[in-house]
Design a protein around this motif. Structure first.
Motif, PDB file in Angstrom:
ATOM      1  N   TRP A   1       0.841  -1.194   0.000  1.00 30.24           N
ATOM      2  CA  TRP A   1       0.000   0.000   0.000  1.00 30.24           C
ATOM      3  C   TRP A   1       0.869   1.234   0.000  1.00 30.24           C
ATOM      4  O   TRP A   1       2.000   1.237   0.489  1.00 30.24           O
ATOM      5  CB  TRP A   1      -0.928   0.012   1.219  1.00 30.24           C
ATOM      6  N   CYS A   2       0.322   2.318  -0.537  1.00 27.04           N
ATOM      7  CA  CYS A   2       1.043   3.591  -0.615  1.00 27.04           C
ATOM      8  C   CYS A   2       0.111   4.711  -0.191  1.00 27.04           C
ATOM      9  O   CYS A   2      -1.102   4.629  -0.374  1.00 27.04           O
ATOM     10  CB  CYS A   2       1.522   3.859  -2.042  1.00 27.04           C
ATOM     11  N   VAL A   3       0.721   5.752   0.346  1.00 21.17           N
ATOM     12  CA  VAL A   3      -0.020   6.960   0.674  1.00 21.17           C
ATOM     13  C   VAL A   3       0.478   8.056  -0.255  1.00 21.17           C
ATOM     14  O   VAL A   3       1.673   8.252  -0.417  1.00 21.17           O
ATOM     15  CB  VAL A   3       0.176   7.368   2.152  1.00 21.17           C
ATOM     16  N   GLN A   4      -0.452   8.736  -0.873  1.00 20.52           N
ATOM     17  CA  GLN A   4      -0.131   9.840  -1.779  1.00 20.52           C
ATOM     18  C   GLN A   4      -0.150  11.136  -0.995  1.00 20.52           C
ATOM     19  O   GLN A   4      -1.062  11.381  -0.210  1.00 20.52           O
ATOM     20  CB  GLN A   4      -1.172   9.891  -2.903  1.00 20.52           C
ATOM     21  N   TYR A   5       0.861  11.956  -1.225  1.00 21.72           N
ATOM     22  CA  TYR A   5       0.912  13.278  -0.611  1.00 21.72           C
ATOM     23  C   TYR A   5       0.744  14.318  -1.698  1.00 21.72           C
ATOM     24  O   TYR A   5       1.065  14.081  -2.864  1.00 21.72           O
ATOM     25  CB  TYR A   5       2.234  13.479   0.120  1.00 21.72           C
ATOM     26  N   GLY A   6       0.269  15.474  -1.304  1.00 22.47           N
ATOM     27  CA  GLY A   6       0.049  16.555  -2.258  1.00 22.47           C
ATOM     28  C   GLY A   6       1.324  17.315  -2.569  1.00 22.47           C
ATOM     29  O   GLY A   6       2.444  16.838  -2.344  1.00 22.47           O
TER      30      GLY A   6
ATOM     31  N   VAL B   1       2.096  18.229   4.352  1.00 24.88           N
ATOM     32  CA  VAL B   1       0.642  18.396   4.255  1.00 24.88           C
ATOM     33  C   VAL B   1      -0.049  17.070   4.541  1.00 24.88           C
ATOM     34  O   VAL B   1       0.575  16.017   4.575  1.00 24.88           O
ATOM     35  CB  VAL B   1       0.222  18.919   2.857  1.00 24.88           C
ATOM     36  N   ARG B   2      -1.333  17.130   4.720  1.00 23.28           N
ATOM     37  CA  ARG B   2      -2.143  15.941   5.012  1.00 23.28           C
ATOM     38  C   ARG B   2      -2.105  14.988   3.821  1.00 23.28           C
ATOM     39  O   ARG B   2      -2.134  15.413   2.675  1.00 23.28           O
ATOM     40  CB  ARG B   2      -3.567  16.410   5.274  1.00 23.28           C
ATOM     41  N   PRO B   3      -2.062  13.668   4.061  1.00 27.34           N
ATOM     42  CA  PRO B   3      -2.099  12.719   2.946  1.00 27.34           C
ATOM     43  C   PRO B   3      -3.339  12.929   2.090  1.00 27.34           C
ATOM     44  O   PRO B   3      -4.413  13.246   2.590  1.00 27.34           O
ATOM     45  CB  PRO B   3      -2.139  11.355   3.625  1.00 27.34           C
ATOM     46  N   ALA B   4      -3.192  12.741   0.781  1.00 23.83           N
ATOM     47  CA  ALA B   4      -4.298  12.980  -0.141  1.00 23.83           C
ATOM     48  C   ALA B   4      -5.112  11.725  -0.418  1.00 23.83           C
ATOM     49  O   ALA B   4      -6.337  11.805  -0.550  1.00 23.83           O
ATOM     50  CB  ALA B   4      -3.761  13.545  -1.454  1.00 23.83           C
TER      51      ALA B   4
ATOM     52  N   GLY C   1      -9.054   9.609   8.069  1.00 26.11           N
ATOM     53  CA  GLY C   1      -9.921  10.334   7.147  1.00 26.11           C
ATOM     54  C   GLY C   1      -9.329  10.504   5.760  1.00 26.11           C
ATOM     55  O   GLY C   1      -9.766  11.361   5.000  1.00 26.11           O
ATOM     56  N   VAL C   2      -8.346   9.693   5.406  1.00 27.05           N
ATOM     57  CA  VAL C   2      -7.736   9.784   4.082  1.00 27.05           C
ATOM     58  C   VAL C   2      -8.586   8.952   3.124  1.00 27.05           C
ATOM     59  O   VAL C   2      -8.855   7.772   3.386  1.00 27.05           O
ATOM     60  CB  VAL C   2      -6.279   9.270   4.107  1.00 27.05           C
TER      61      VAL C   2
END
Length: 114
Positions: free
Chosen positions: A53-58, A64-67, A97-98
């Motif tokens: 799994w991956c988390v995308q950042y802006g 900043v909060r993960p997108a 809440g992502v």
């Protein structure tokens, strides 16, 4: 102890310099050898497995909060993503809440938000 002449002192300093230059050259060879061995070791070591799994950042990166949360197979052009564990992906989706990616749907594979 008798004092040496300026010429003797200068000759001694030049001798000391030659010894130090030789020591420095030897140390540089040792460093080069160690760097080469480390590079060979790194080439033989298999790459770490890709995260599931991956988390995308802006635009601001981790500041900043993960997108979005993605599966590792998801490919979104021009997007910066960071690999995360299963627990981190679930935490981001449920408590953080992502939102999940609408293309790869990681929440289905994780079994959350169905």
């Amino acid at each position: 102890m008798s004092e040496s002449s300026p010429e003797e002192r200068l000759a001694a300093l030049y001798f000391l310099r030659r010894v130090q230059v030789a020591d420095l050259a030897r140390t540089d060879r040792w460093i080069a050898d160690a760097e080469q061995r480390a590079a060979e070791h790194a080439r033989r070591r298999p790459p770490p497995p890709a995260p599931d799994w991956c988390v995308q950042y802006g635009m601001g990166g981790r500041a900043v909060r993960p997108a979005m949360v993605h599966t590792s197979e998801c490919w979104v052009p021009g997007v910066s993503m960071e690999g995360v564990s299963r627990a981190q992906a679930i935490e981001a989706l449920t408590r953080g809440g992502v939102p999940p990616c609408i293309l790869c749907r990681p929440e289905r594979e994780l079994g959350v938000l169905d």
